[in-house]
Design a protein around this motif. Structure first.
Motif, PDB file in Angstrom:
ATOM      1  N   GLN A   1      -8.527   6.160  -9.683  1.00 62.71           N
ATOM      2  CA  GLN A   1      -7.211   7.323  -9.174  1.00 62.71           C
ATOM      3  C   GLN A   1      -7.362   7.915  -8.200  1.00 62.71           C
ATOM      4  OE1 GLN A   1      -4.239   7.503 -10.527  1.00 62.71           O
ATOM      5  NE2 GLN A   1      -3.546   9.422 -10.010  1.00 62.71           N
ATOM      6  N   ALA A   2      -8.611   8.077  -7.574  1.00 66.51           N
ATOM      7  CA  ALA A   2      -8.879   9.031  -6.412  1.00 66.51           C
ATOM      8  C   ALA A   2      -8.279   8.329  -5.360  1.00 66.51           C
ATOM      9  CB  ALA A   2     -10.438   9.489  -6.596  1.00 66.51           C
ATOM     10  N   TYR A   3      -8.092   7.194  -5.214  1.00 63.46           N
ATOM     11  CA  TYR A   3      -7.815   6.482  -3.904  1.00 63.46           C
ATOM     12  C   TYR A   3      -6.401   5.801  -4.583  1.00 63.46           C
ATOM     13  CZ  TYR A   3     -12.660   6.827  -3.335  1.00 63.46           C
ATOM     14  OH  TYR A   3     -13.796   7.378  -3.257  1.00 63.46           O
ATOM     15  N   GLY A   4      -5.620   6.129  -3.450  1.00 57.51           N
ATOM     16  CA  GLY A   4      -4.096   5.461  -3.573  1.00 57.51           C
ATOM     17  C   GLY A   4      -3.445   4.854  -2.412  1.00 57.51           C
ATOM     18  N   ALA A   5      -2.000   4.697  -2.594  1.00 55.29           N
ATOM     19  CA  ALA A   5      -1.122   3.852  -1.721  1.00 55.29           C
ATOM     20  C   ALA A   5      -1.389   4.776  -0.179  1.00 55.29           C
ATOM     21  CB  ALA A   5       0.100   4.036  -2.011  1.00 55.29           C
ATOM     22  N   GLU A   6      -1.779   5.915  -0.106  1.00 59.21           N
ATOM     23  CA  GLU A   6      -2.075   6.531   1.287  1.00 59.21           C
ATOM     24  C   GLU A   6      -3.083   5.641   2.040  1.00 59.21           C
ATOM     25  OE1 GLU A   6      -5.111   8.202  -1.473  1.00 59.21           O
ATOM     26  OE2 GLU A   6      -2.978   7.942  -1.707  1.00 59.21           O
ATOM     27  N   LEU A   7      -3.930   5.008   1.511  1.00 64.77           N
ATOM     28  CA  LEU A   7      -4.807   4.081   2.187  1.00 64.77           C
ATOM     29  C   LEU A   7      -4.219   2.902   2.938  1.00 64.77           C
ATOM     30  CD1 LEU A   7      -7.775   3.856  -0.257  1.00 64.77           C
ATOM     31  CD2 LEU A   7      -7.775   5.124   1.724  1.00 64.77           C
ATOM     32  N   GLY A   8      -3.037   2.546   2.262  1.00 66.72           N
ATOM     33  CA  GLY A   8      -2.197   1.483   2.968  1.00 66.72           C
ATOM     34  C   GLY A   8      -1.421   1.644   3.863  1.00 66.72           C
ATOM     35  N   ARG A   9      -0.792   3.196   4.049  1.00 71.89           N
ATOM     36  CA  ARG A   9       0.101   3.519   5.078  1.00 71.89           C
ATOM     37  C   ARG A   9      -0.034   3.442   6.337  1.00 71.89           C
ATOM     38  NH1 ARG A   9       0.863   8.471   1.001  1.00 71.89           N
ATOM     39  NH2 ARG A   9       2.453   7.474  -0.435  1.00 71.89           N
ATOM     40  N   PRO A  10      -1.190   3.784   6.912  1.00 72.01           N
ATOM     41  CA  PRO A  10      -1.374   3.452   8.187  1.00 72.01           C
ATOM     42  C   PRO A  10      -1.423   1.783   8.742  1.00 72.01           C
ATOM     43  CG  PRO A  10      -2.949   4.969   7.586  1.00 72.01           C
ATOM     44  CD  PRO A  10      -2.325   4.302   6.212  1.00 72.01           C
ATOM     45  N   LEU A  11      -1.724   1.147   7.701  1.00 65.79           N
ATOM     46  CA  LEU A  11      -1.914  -0.203   7.944  1.00 65.79           C
ATOM     47  C   LEU A  11      -0.472  -0.872   7.798  1.00 65.79           C
ATOM     48  CD1 LEU A  11      -4.432  -1.577   5.581  1.00 65.79           C
ATOM     49  CD2 LEU A  11      -4.713  -0.491   7.600  1.00 65.79           C
ATOM     50  N   ALA A  12       0.370  -0.382   7.107  1.00 65.22           N
ATOM     51  CA  ALA A  12       1.659  -0.812   7.103  1.00 65.22           C
ATOM     52  C   ALA A  12       2.582  -0.445   8.161  1.00 65.22           C
ATOM     53  CB  ALA A  12       2.415  -0.158   5.661  1.00 65.22           C
ATOM     54  N   ALA A  13       2.219   0.847   8.721  1.00 66.61           N
ATOM     55  CA  ALA A  13       2.854   1.538   9.806  1.00 66.61           C
ATOM     56  C   ALA A  13       2.673   0.782  11.192  1.00 66.61           C
ATOM     57  CB  ALA A  13       2.443   2.962   9.828  1.00 66.61           C
ATOM     58  N   ASP A  14       1.339   0.212  10.996  1.00 62.68           N
ATOM     59  CA  ASP A  14       0.941  -0.592  12.130  1.00 62.68           C
ATOM     60  C   ASP A  14       1.570  -1.785  12.374  1.00 62.68           C
ATOM     61  OD1 ASP A  14      -1.203  -0.819  14.666  1.00 62.68           O
ATOM     62  OD2 ASP A  14      -1.538  -2.618  13.322  1.00 62.68           O
ATOM     63  N   LEU A  15       1.570  -2.508  11.156  1.00 62.47           N
ATOM     64  CA  LEU A  15       2.137  -3.696  11.034  1.00 62.47           C
ATOM     65  C   LEU A  15       3.801  -3.873  11.334  1.00 62.47           C
ATOM     66  CD1 LEU A  15       0.625  -5.196   7.776  1.00 62.47           C
ATOM     67  CD2 LEU A  15       0.201  -5.982   9.864  1.00 62.47           C
ATOM     68  N   ALA A  16       4.425  -2.594  10.822  1.00 63.73           N
ATOM     69  CA  ALA A  16       5.922  -2.698  11.228  1.00 63.73           C
ATOM     70  C   ALA A  16       5.969  -2.264  12.604  1.00 63.73           C
ATOM     71  CB  ALA A  16       6.533  -1.428  10.443  1.00 63.73           C
ATOM     72  N   ALA A  17       5.050  -1.626  13.301  1.00 67.79           N
ATOM     73  CA  ALA A  17       5.265  -1.300  14.790  1.00 67.79           C
ATOM     74  C   ALA A  17       5.157  -2.701  15.661  1.00 67.79           C
ATOM     75  CB  ALA A  17       4.322  -0.525  15.340  1.00 67.79           C
ATOM     76  N   ARG A  18       4.554  -3.695  14.825  1.00 71.42           N
ATOM     77  CA  ARG A  18       4.167  -5.188  15.564  1.00 71.42           C
ATOM     78  C   ARG A  18       5.359  -5.993  15.245  1.00 71.42           C
ATOM     79  NH1 ARG A  18      -1.774  -5.828  16.265  1.00 71.42           N
ATOM     80  NH2 ARG A  18      -2.807  -4.136  15.921  1.00 71.42           N
ATOM     81  N   GLY A  19       6.280  -5.399  14.280  1.00 69.47           N
ATOM     82  CA  GLY A  19       7.416  -6.553  13.915  1.00 69.47           C
ATOM     83  C   GLY A  19       7.347  -7.199  12.648  1.00 69.47           C
ATOM     84  N   ILE A  20       6.367  -6.662  12.063  1.00 70.85           N
ATOM     85  CA  ILE A  20       6.126  -7.228  10.472  1.00 70.85           C
ATOM     86  C   ILE A  20       6.481  -6.565   9.369  1.00 70.85           C
ATOM     87  CG2 ILE A  20       4.254  -8.121   9.141  1.00 70.85           C
ATOM     88  CD1 ILE A  20       2.630  -8.589  11.511  1.00 70.85           C
ATOM     89  N   VAL A  21       7.115  -7.162   8.307  1.00 68.91           N
ATOM     90  CA  VAL A  21       7.622  -6.489   7.268  1.00 68.91           C
ATOM     91  C   VAL A  21       6.493  -6.163   6.482  1.00 68.91           C
ATOM     92  CG1 VAL A  21       9.084  -6.566   5.214  1.00 68.91           C
ATOM     93  CG2 VAL A  21       9.867  -7.368   7.311  1.00 68.91           C
ATOM     94  N   ALA A  22       6.394  -5.067   5.609  1.00 69.73           N
ATOM     95  CA  ALA A  22       4.996  -4.767   4.929  1.00 69.73           C
ATOM     96  C   ALA A  22       5.471  -4.047   3.589  1.00 69.73           C
ATOM     97  CB  ALA A  22       4.191  -3.915   5.544  1.00 69.73           C
ATOM     98  N   TRP A  23       4.802  -4.533   2.455  1.00 70.75           N
ATOM     99  CA  TRP A  23       5.071  -3.941   1.306  1.00 70.75           C
ATOM    100  C   TRP A  23       3.665  -3.319   0.738  1.00 70.75           C
ATOM    101  CZ3 TRP A  23       9.276  -3.075  -2.016  1.00 70.75           C
ATOM    102  CH2 TRP A  23       9.165  -3.193  -3.372  1.00 70.75           C
TER     103      TRP A  23
END
Length: 290
Positions: free
Chosen positions: A44-66
């Protein structure tokens, strides 16, 4: 790169951790849809916040992220089977989320870091689970078309024997492999046939959280069995893989586009043969390059 828009929240259950974030690029440049499954030894100590920088970077590259969240153990009401059921349900919710946004679906490639690598590979093999098993793929549904494992804990049984993360694997399962053999068999990709999808494994030689020997052991046995596995080892630690701008993250994006591009060209992973890993021990050298 242009800035990414804020994600759209999609709730797939009543628990606070049962949600995913759909990150949409301003201009879509790639067919692939990245399914991000964060790590943290399933706790529980680790959550979706770990994936947000990755998703933002992918979206900036034109990639849809879930960016997928799920119930975790150690205070998060997760463990087996809840964590697994959430990952399955969260992926199953992706199609409706894309349709609601007016976005065409594409090859779904899981990006899983550490424990998330285990969950992504497990999710890719849901069609191999017996009917009624937690997370078994509903008839006519699809899961993942490929996996990019970022220092993934792909061998759950070996992680338990090595007591990685203070035996996080044993804590996840809530039982021993002896007392809960059926559950461990269903939960451990290394204990069953490997799913017939391409798998790229990225692992740093200086990884102090998930030893590179675990990855070498899994990859060596998978390659020996003839499975479609591409093992890529590099000089680096556990966290460069989830740090946009780091060469390890750039290698992740490259692998994502490679695997997604193959699926977009019409390759049919489900027609590939399935392979069962031979029983093995840790190897001190990486598998031969193919």
């Amino acid at each position: 790169m242009p800035p990414a828009a804020q994600p759209v929240l999609h709730v797939y259950g009543r628990h606070a951790s049962q949600y995913a974030e759909l990150w949409l690029p301003e201009t879509r440049l790639h067919d692939v849809v990245a399914v991000i499954v964060h790590g943290g030894f399933w706790r529980q100590a680790y959550g979706a916040e770990l994936g947000r920088p990755l998703a933002a970077d992918l979206a900036a590259r034109g990639i849809v992220a879930w960016n997928l969240e799920y119930r975790r153990m150690a205070g998060g009401d997760g463990g087996y089977p809840e964590t697994f059921m959430d990952v399955a349900t969260g992926i199953d919710a992706l199609g409706a989320a894309l349709a609601q946004a007016g976005i065409e679906d594409g090859p779904r490639i899981g990006i899983g870091h550490s424990a998330g690598g285990h969950l992504a590979l497990w999710a890719a093999g849901r069609s191999l689970l017996p009917a009624g098993a937690p997370g078994a793929l509903p008839e006519g549904s699809r899961s993942l078309d490929g996996v990019v494992s970022q220092a993934g804990v792909l061998d759950l049984g070996l992680a338990h024997r090595l007591s990685l993360g203070n035996d996080a694997a044993g804590e996840l399962m809530g039982c021993s492999p002896e007392s809960g053999a059926a559950a461990w068999l269903a939960a451990d990709p290394a204990a069953r046939d490997l799913p017939a999808v391409p798998l790229v494994m990225l692992h740093g030689r200086a990884d102090a959280d998930v030893p590179v020997e675990l990855a070498r052991s899994f990859a060596s046995r998978a390659v020996a069995a003839g499975a479609r596995v591409d093992y890529r080892e590099y000089d680096g630690d556990h966290y460069g893989l989830i740090s946009p701008g780091d060469p390890a993250w750039e290698a992740t994006v490259e692998a994502l586009l490679e695997v997604g591009g193959g699926a977009a060209r019409g390759e049919e992973p489900h027609k590939l043969p399935l392979y069962r890993l031979p029983t093995g021990i840790l190897k001190s050298s990486p598998p031969e390059k193919r």
